[in-house]
Design a protein around this motif. Structure first.
Motif, short mmCIF file in Angstrom:
data_model
loop_
_atom_site.label_atom_id
_atom_site.label_comp_id
_atom_site.label_asym_id
_atom_site.label_seq_id
_atom_site.Cartn_x
_atom_site.Cartn_y
_atom_site.Cartn_z
N LEU A 32 11.27 -27.74 61.06
CA LEU A 32 9.78 -27.45 61.50
C LEU A 32 9.16 -26.62 60.31
O LEU A 32 8.16 -26.22 60.38
N GLY A 33 9.69 -26.74 58.97
CA GLY A 33 8.91 -26.07 57.82
C GLY A 33 9.06 -24.41 58.09
O GLY A 33 8.55 -23.77 57.33
N GLY A 34 10.08 -23.77 58.84
CA GLY A 34 9.89 -22.51 59.00
C GLY A 34 11.03 -21.92 58.27
O GLY A 34 11.65 -22.38 57.46
N LYS A 35 11.22 -20.50 58.58
CA LYS A 35 12.66 -19.75 57.93
C LYS A 35 13.20 -19.11 59.29
O LYS A 35 12.85 -19.22 60.55
N TRP A 36 14.31 -18.44 58.82
CA TRP A 36 15.24 -17.84 59.86
C TRP A 36 15.91 -16.66 59.27
O TRP A 36 15.74 -16.40 58.23
N ILE A 37 16.23 -15.65 60.36
CA ILE A 37 16.65 -14.37 60.02
C ILE A 37 18.00 -14.31 60.43
O ILE A 37 18.60 -14.72 61.32
N LEU A 38 18.93 -13.45 59.83
CA LEU A 38 20.10 -12.82 60.16
C LEU A 38 19.88 -11.52 60.67
O LEU A 38 19.37 -10.60 59.90
N ARG A 39 20.07 -11.28 62.14
CA ARG A 39 19.75 -9.96 62.51
C ARG A 39 21.33 -9.55 63.31
O ARG A 39 21.91 -10.21 64.11
N GLU A 58 29.69 -13.90 54.23
CA GLU A 58 30.54 -14.96 53.70
C GLU A 58 30.86 -16.14 54.27
O GLU A 58 30.65 -17.22 53.68
N SER A 59 31.06 -16.23 55.72
CA SER A 59 31.32 -17.50 56.39
C SER A 59 29.88 -18.38 56.34
O SER A 59 29.82 -19.51 56.03
N LEU A 60 28.65 -17.80 56.49
CA LEU A 60 27.45 -18.45 56.29
C LEU A 60 27.15 -18.94 54.92
O LEU A 60 26.66 -20.28 54.69
N ASN A 61 27.60 -18.17 53.91
CA ASN A 61 27.48 -18.40 52.31
C ASN A 61 28.38 -19.74 52.37
O ASN A 61 28.01 -20.74 51.40
N TRP A 62 29.63 -19.66 52.61
CA TRP A 62 30.43 -20.69 52.57
C TRP A 62 29.99 -21.94 53.27
O TRP A 62 30.19 -23.04 52.64
N ALA A 63 29.37 -21.88 54.27
CA ALA A 63 28.91 -23.17 54.94
C ALA A 63 27.56 -23.59 54.41
O ALA A 63 27.27 -24.73 54.58
N GLY A 64 26.99 -22.78 53.37
CA GLY A 64 25.82 -23.26 52.86
C GLY A 64 24.47 -23.13 53.88
O GLY A 64 23.35 -23.72 53.29
N LEU A 65 24.64 -22.10 54.63
CA LEU A 65 23.67 -22.01 55.58
C LEU A 65 22.96 -20.47 55.23
O LEU A 65 23.27 -19.52 55.43
N ASP A 66 21.89 -20.68 54.14
CA ASP A 66 20.98 -19.66 53.41
C ASP A 66 20.15 -19.12 54.10
O ASP A 66 19.00 -19.67 54.61
N TYR A 67 20.17 -17.81 54.90
CA TYR A 67 19.06 -17.21 55.82
C TYR A 67 18.00 -16.62 54.78
O TYR A 67 18.28 -16.44 53.52
N ASP A 68 16.82 -16.86 55.27
CA ASP A 68 15.62 -16.24 54.46
C ASP A 68 15.63 -14.92 54.45
O ASP A 68 15.21 -14.23 53.38
N TYR A 69 15.90 -14.09 55.30
CA TYR A 69 15.71 -12.52 55.66
C TYR A 69 16.79 -12.25 56.45
O TYR A 69 17.52 -12.71 57.03
#
Length: 538
Positions: A32-39, A58-69
Motif C-alpha cells: 500500500l506504499g506505507g510504512k511499519w513500526i516495531l513496537r 536480529e531475527s527480523l534483520n536476518w529475514a530482511g524485514l526492515d522496519y521503518d520506525y
C-alpha cells in the motif's frame, strides 16, 4: 500515510508465528506504499525474558524485514517501548474515569476470587459483581488519598453505540461480549496498562491505519472497538490472521524450541525460503467479494485495498517459489483462509532447496556461499592441503543440498580419509562376503587405472554401470562397494561426483587401501559370526 505495526512482547525469542505476523505487516505496508513500526509491548515485567528484544530485532534483520520506525531507529512515533509510555496510559485512563466509562476498583485478589466462585455457582457468566462501581465519589477519593491499591476497570454498562465490527480476513462476524470478562481491567494496581488499553492508545497515538495480528485477539476486538468508541477515536482497519500450528497440531509457542526462528537460522535455512514457507501458510483461498458498505469509521486512506475482488487476486500454488518483491506484489489479505494452518516441514525443505539454488545461480550468491564454506573449511580442516577456495568451489556443485548445513555435513568425505569400520560403514556391506567386496574393488581399480578413461562425471557413471550390466554384480552392488570404500557413509553425493572431485589418484588410493583390508570379515567378527560363513554373492 498508511502505517502498520508489529508489536511483540519480550517474553521469549521470536517464533515462526510471530515472524509470519511481522511478514504480513511488512508486505501489506509495502503493497500500500506505507510504512511499519516495531513496537515492544513490555508492560508485563514478570514475564520479561532477557535478550528477547535483541533476538526479535536480529531475527527480523536476518529475514530482511526492515522496519521503518522503532527501537534503535527512532522516528516520529516514539518512544517504542510501552514501558516508556506510562504517562500516556494514565492520561487516557483519567479521560475514561471523567466520562464515566471507567471506575476504580479496590477489591483484593482474595475478594475477586471469592466473587468469581460465587457468581459461577449461580450459573452467571459474569466474572465480577461491580461492587466498586457503587462507591461514592467521596469514598473513592478518600481511599485514593490513603494510598489504597486499586485498578481501573471499564464500565461495560455505559458503552456508546458504534458500527458492528469488521475484519479484513473474517469479514463481519457476530460479536460475543459474553466471552469477555465483566468490566475488564484497563490499568493495573502497579499503574501498568493491560494489553487492551495500551494497544488502543498506542495504535491511535502512533497513527496506525491497519492492525494485522493473530486470530487469538479476534474475541477481544469488540472490547477494543468499545474503547475506541468510549474515547471518541476512529479505529484502524483490523485483520486477524489464523493461527499457525506445528506438525503435531499444537499451537506455536515462544517456549517451543522447534518453533523458534533462531533454530532455523542455526540449521542454515535460507531466509527467503522461511518467508516463502510462512507466506503460503493459509494463503490462496477464494472468498466472496467484500461488501462495499463502510466497515468502520476509519478514514478512507486507512481502508486502502479493502474492496479488492478476491477473484481478481493472485492465488498461489502451495509450493509457489516467490522472492520478497514478488510476495509484496501478489499478497492479498482477502485471500487468506479462515482455517488454522499446519506448517509442513517437507514443504520447507523443497522451498529451501530452490531458494538456495536460486542464490547459487548468480555470481554474487555463489561467491557468498563459497566464502562461507571456505571459512568453515579453514576452521574445521586447517591441516588439509585441500582447504583451498578453489577446491571448495569445485565441490559445491556435487552436493545435493536442502539447507546450507548440508554443505557442512557433506564436507568430511572430501577432506579426511574414510573410517570403514564404523557401525554405519559396516552396515553398508553386511549383505556380501569379503571375496565379493574385494573382487568388485579390483575390477573398479582396473577400470580407473585405464588411462583412456575420461575423468568426467557422466563418463564415470556410464563405465561403472556398464560394468554392472556385464556381470557378475548388479550396478547396486558396485555402487554400494564404491561408496563404502570412498566414504564409509551411506548418504552423500553421487559416487561419480565424489570420484570427480577427489581425482583419479585419491580415488585409487582409497580403493586400494580398502581392497587390502578384510573389511567384511572384520564386520562378521564383531557380530559373533564365523569368518568362514558364506553368503550368496549378489
Amino acid at each position: 500515510m498508511v502505517l502498520l505495526r508489529f508489536a511483540p512482547s519480550p517474553t521469549g525469542f521470536l517464533h515462526l508465528g510471530g515472524l509470519r505476523t511481522a511478514l504480513y505487516n511488512y508486505l501489506y505496508a509495502r503493497k500500500l506504499g506505507g510504512k511499519w513500526i516495531l513496537r515492544v509491548e513490555d508492560t508485563d515485567a514478570t514475564r520479561y525474558v532477557p535478550g528477547s528484544v535483541e533476538n526479535i530485532q536480529e531475527s527480523l534483520n536476518w529475514a530482511g524485514l526492515d522496519y521503518d520506525y522503532g527501537p534503535s531507529k527512532g522516528g516520529p512515533h516514539g518512544p517504542y517501548f510501552q514501558s516508556e509510555r506510562l504517562d500516556l496510559y494514565r492520561w487516557y485512563s483519567k479521560k475514561l474515569l471523567d466520562s464515566g466509562h471507567a471506575y476504580r476498583c479496590f477489591c483484593s485478589a482474595d475478594t475477586l476470587a471469592s466473587t468469581r466462585e460465587r457468581l459461577a455457582r449461580t450459573g452467571s457468566n459474569e466474572t465480577y459483581d461491580k461492587a466498586c462501581l457503587h462507591l461514592t465519589d467521596e469514598e473513592v477519593a478518600r481511599r485514593v488519598k490513603a494510598g489504597d491499591k486499586h485498578v481501573i476497570r471499564l464500565n461495560d454498562s455505559t458503552m456508546p453505540d458504534r458500527p458492528p465490527g469488521h475484519d479484513i480476513v473474517f469479514g463481519t462476524w457476530k460479536e460475543n461480549h459474553g466471552s469477555l470478562p465483566t468490566d475488564p481491567i484497563l490499568l493495573k494496581s502497579d499503574l501498568y496498562p493491560t494489553y487492551h488499553l495500551a494497544s488502543v492508545v498506542d495504535d491511535h497515538e502512533m497513527g496506525i491505519t491497519h492492525v494485522i495480528r493473530g486470530e487469538e485477539w479476534l474475541p477481544s476486538l469488540p472490547l477494543h472497538l468499545d474503547l475506541y468508541a468510549c474515547l471518541s477515536l476512529p479505529p484502524p482497519e483490523f485483520a486477524h490472521i489464523p493461527i499457525l500450528l506445528k506438525a503435531d497440531g499444537t499451537k506455536m509457542s515462544k517456549r517451543s524450541g522447534d518453533a523458534q526462528v533462531i533454530d532455523y537460522i542455526k540449521h542454515g535455512y535460507e531466509p527467503g525460503a522461511i518467508l516463502n514457507w510462512l507466506v503460503l501458510a493459509g494463503w490462496g483461498a477464494k472468498h466472496e467479494k467484500p461488501s462495499d458498505a463502510p466497515v468502520s469509521s476509519a478514514p478512507d486512506h486507512a481502508r486502502a485495498g479493502a474492496k479488492l475482488k478476491s477473484e481478481d487476486a493472485f492465488l498461489p500454488d502451495s509450493t509457489s517459489i516467490m522472492t520478497l518483491p514478488e510476495m509484496i506484489e501478489k499478497f492479498d489479505l482477502h485471500t487468506l483462509t479462515h482455517r488454522r494452518s499446519i506448517l509442513d516441514q517437507v514443504k520447507l525443505k523443497y522451498l529451501n532447496r530452490h531458494h538456495l539454488l536460486q542464490r547459487m545461480s548468480t555470481p554474487e550468491g555463489l561467491d557468498s556461499i563459497v566464502a562461507q564454506l571456505y571459512a568453515y573449511v579453514q576452521e574445521t580442516y586447517p591441516a588439509s592441503e585441500y582447504a583451498t577456495e578453489e577446491y571448495v568451489r569445485k565441490l559445491i556443485p556435487t552436493i545435493n543440498v536442502v539447507t546450507f548445513e548440508h554443505f557442512k555435513e557433506s564436507m568430511p568425505i572430501f577432506f579426511i580419509e574414510p573410517d570403514l569400520y564404523t557401525s554405519e560403514a559396516q552396515g553398508m556391506v553386511g549383505g556380501m562376503n569379503n571375496a565379493t567386496y574385494k573382487a568388485v574393488l579390483q575390477k573398479m581399480i582396473s577400470l580407473i587405472e585405464n588411462p583412456g578413461l575420461v575423468w568426467e562425471h557422466d563418463q564415470l557413471e556410464i563405465e561403472m554401470r556398464a560394468t554392472g550390466r556385464d556381470g557378475p554384480w548388479t550396478p547396486k552392488v558396485i555402487m554400494t562397494v564404491m561408496r563404502h570404500a570412498l566414504t564409509g557413509v551411506k548418504a552423500g553425493p553421487a559416487v561419480a561426483d565424489i570420484m570427480h572431485v577427489l581425482g583419479r589418484e585419491r580415488t585409487l588410493r582409497r580403493l586400494r587401501k580398502a581392497s587390502e583390508e578384510d573389511v567384511v570379515k572384520s564386520w562378521r567378527s564383531w557380530h559373533g559370526k564365523s569368518e568362514h560363513a558364506k553368503l550368496p554373492v549378489r
